[in-house]
Design an enzyme around this catalytic site. Structure first.
Site, PDB file in Angstrom:
ATOM      1  N   GLU A 102       1.024  -1.271   0.227  1.00  0.00           N
ATOM      2  CA  GLU A 102      -0.043   0.004  -0.039  1.00  0.00           C
ATOM      3  C   GLU A 102       0.872   1.261   0.030  1.00  0.00           C
ATOM      4  O   GLU A 102       1.975   1.384   0.608  1.00  0.00           O
ATOM      5  CB  GLU A 102      -0.830   0.007   1.198  1.00  0.00           C
ATOM      6  N   HIS A 111      -8.141   3.198  -3.206  1.00  0.00           N
ATOM      7  CA  HIS A 111      -9.132   3.356  -2.353  1.00  0.00           C
ATOM      8  C   HIS A 111     -10.000   4.514  -2.603  1.00  0.00           C
ATOM      9  O   HIS A 111      -9.446   5.580  -3.120  1.00  0.00           O
ATOM     10  CB  HIS A 111      -8.100   3.803  -0.854  1.00  0.00           C
ATOM     11  N   LYS A 166     -21.064  -6.998   4.701  1.00  0.00           N
ATOM     12  CA  LYS A 166     -20.215  -6.068   3.810  1.00  0.00           C
ATOM     13  C   LYS A 166     -19.226  -6.873   3.009  1.00  0.00           C
ATOM     14  O   LYS A 166     -19.125  -6.833   1.741  1.00  0.00           O
ATOM     15  CB  LYS A 166     -19.156  -5.130   4.641  1.00  0.00           C
ATOM     16  N   GLY A 215     -14.515   5.880   5.287  1.00  0.00           N
ATOM     17  CA  GLY A 215     -14.028   7.043   5.824  1.00  0.00           C
ATOM     18  C   GLY A 215     -14.485   7.300   7.067  1.00  0.00           C
ATOM     19  O   GLY A 215     -15.119   6.705   7.610  1.00  0.00           O
ATOM     20  N   ASP A 216     -13.973   8.540   7.574  1.00  0.00           N
ATOM     21  CA  ASP A 216     -14.263   9.002   8.800  1.00  0.00           C
ATOM     22  C   ASP A 216     -15.091  10.269   8.733  1.00  0.00           C
ATOM     23  O   ASP A 216     -14.972  11.223   8.106  1.00  0.00           O
ATOM     24  CB  ASP A 216     -12.822   9.025   9.577  1.00  0.00           C
ATOM     25  N   THR A 258      -3.879   5.039  -1.305  1.00  0.00           N
ATOM     26  CA  THR A 258      -4.877   5.438  -0.329  1.00  0.00           C
ATOM     27  C   THR A 258      -5.595   6.745  -0.897  1.00  0.00           C
ATOM     28  O   THR A 258      -5.043   7.414  -1.965  1.00  0.00           O
ATOM     29  CB  THR A 258      -4.290   5.737   1.065  1.00  0.00           C
ATOM     30  N   TYR A 259      -6.583   7.163  -0.186  1.00  0.00           N
ATOM     31  CA  TYR A 259      -7.272   8.409  -0.745  1.00  0.00           C
ATOM     32  C   TYR A 259      -7.808   9.030   0.386  1.00  0.00           C
ATOM     33  O   TYR A 259      -8.037   8.674   1.619  1.00  0.00           O
ATOM     34  CB  TYR A 259      -8.759   7.778  -1.302  1.00  0.00           C
ATOM     35  N   GLN A 315      -6.964  -3.880   8.886  1.00  0.00           N
ATOM     36  CA  GLN A 315      -6.006  -2.694   9.415  1.00  0.00           C
ATOM     37  C   GLN A 315      -4.945  -3.547   9.997  1.00  0.00           C
ATOM     38  O   GLN A 315      -4.956  -4.750  10.057  1.00  0.00           O
ATOM     39  CB  GLN A 315      -7.173  -2.033  10.491  1.00  0.00           C
TER      40      GLN A 315
END
Ligand code: FAD
Length: 291
Positions: A17, A85, A172, A116-117, A56-57, A182
């Protein structure tokens, strides 16, 4: 364009990644890093060579164009696919549809679907999406993508309890083609998640995410955000190292030990969080190869 679901069907994969650099100079440096990784071989992993990379995004789309440009560039020039991502929180459905149409038109056929957060300042979430599962639906509607999702072996920090976490994770994963976890430092955390999922009838492959602990300060912060146990004893040894070479050796030894255990106990592949460095991947894989 290779679909990651097909790579996983062939046997354990090897993936790395990256995050998109902010400058043109950073992009060039990352290109050199990928050159180095392209040369690596690792007989301990059946794929032997790099199977795919993921990019990543930034939260809320802060790296949208940089992620997109890097993914398209790697896909055009490399023998392995690059997977973007994509986080949905804060985006409208039209924004997501535009980006997915652009990916499909540019030969990108793998996407990691993420929620996302919420904003760190506590302001309300805007946009048309709340959960990653809603993004999977949008991706499936947009084209023939192989879809990955995130998994948190030690539970997602917004999950109120284990049953809630595993129920929605299984749902999911059943809608996706594969998962990526993670980072974690105890193999039992990963395998107990896999058992929980199997108990719920979910057999979708989930790649374990391995992070060599080269930068304990950054990793401690990430672990805090992700609700992952942080290995303070290992971090103390890395921090006490006399020079960068010793630091690398301690971090790579620990990551290789974890990776060897994961492979021995049967995982669908290894996903390495390399912080855009090829030397740490080389050090980890070198230790796996030589046992
Ligand atoms: P979800 O799967 O939507 O889950 C979030 C929470 O909601 C969980 O507690 C879940 O149990 C709960 N939930 C899900 N569905 C429902 C429902 N229907 N009803 C009630 N509760 C529900 N972040 C970035 O910003 N950019 C990145 O590039 C990025 N890459 C990542 C890569 C990996 C491999 C991982 C593991 C994480 C990554 N993240 C990234 C972080 C991720 O965006 C955050 O962990 C985020 O908080 C949750 O994303 P998710 O996709 O797991 O969310």
């Amino acid at each position: 364009m290779t679909r990651i679901a097909d790579l996983l069907a062939e046997g354990p994969t090897l993936s790395v990644e990256f995050f998109p650099p902010k400058t043109d100079e950073g992009i060039e440096k990352l290109s050199d890093t990928i050159d180095e990784l392209e040369k690596l071989s690792c007989p301990a992993v059946p794929a032997d060579r790099l199977s795919f990379v993921s990019i990543t995004y930034g939260a809320g789309g802060s790296t949208r164009d940089r992620t997109r440009d890097l993914v398209v560039r790697v896909n055009e020039r490399r023998p392995f696919p690059a997977m973007p991502h994509l986080t949905c929180m804060g985006h409208t459905r039209a924004e997501i549809d535009d980006l997915l149409a652009d990916y499909a038109a540019n030969g990108v056929h793998n996407v990691l679907a993420l929620a996302g957060d919420p904003p760190a300042d506590g302001s309300p979430v805007t946009g048309d999406f709340t959960y990653a599962t809603e993004l999977i639906e949008a991706i499936r509607a947009a084209g023939d993508f192989s879809v990955g999702v995130a998994a948190h072996p030690e539970l997602h920090p917004r999950s109120p309890d284990r049953a809630h976490d595993r129920r929605y994770l299984a749902e999911k994963l059943n809608a996706a083609d594969f998962g990526i976890t993670q980072f974690f430092f105890d193999a039992d955390d990963y395998f107990s998640m896999v058992e929980d999922l199997a108990d719920r009838g979910c057999e979708t492959p989930v790649l374990p995410g391995v992070m060599p602990l080269l930068n304990p300060t950054t990793a401690r912060r990430f672990a805090g955000i992700a609700g992952a146990t942080f290995p303070e004893e290992l971090a103390a040894r890395v921090e006490a190292a006399e020079d960068p070479a010793q630091r690398m050796a301690i971090a790579a030894d620990a990551a290789a030990e974890l990776s060897a255990e994961l492979l021995e106990r049967g995982v669908p592949g290894l996903h390495i969080y390399c912080m855009n460095r090829s030397d740490v991947v080389e050090a980890l894989l070198g230790r796996l190869t030589t046992g």
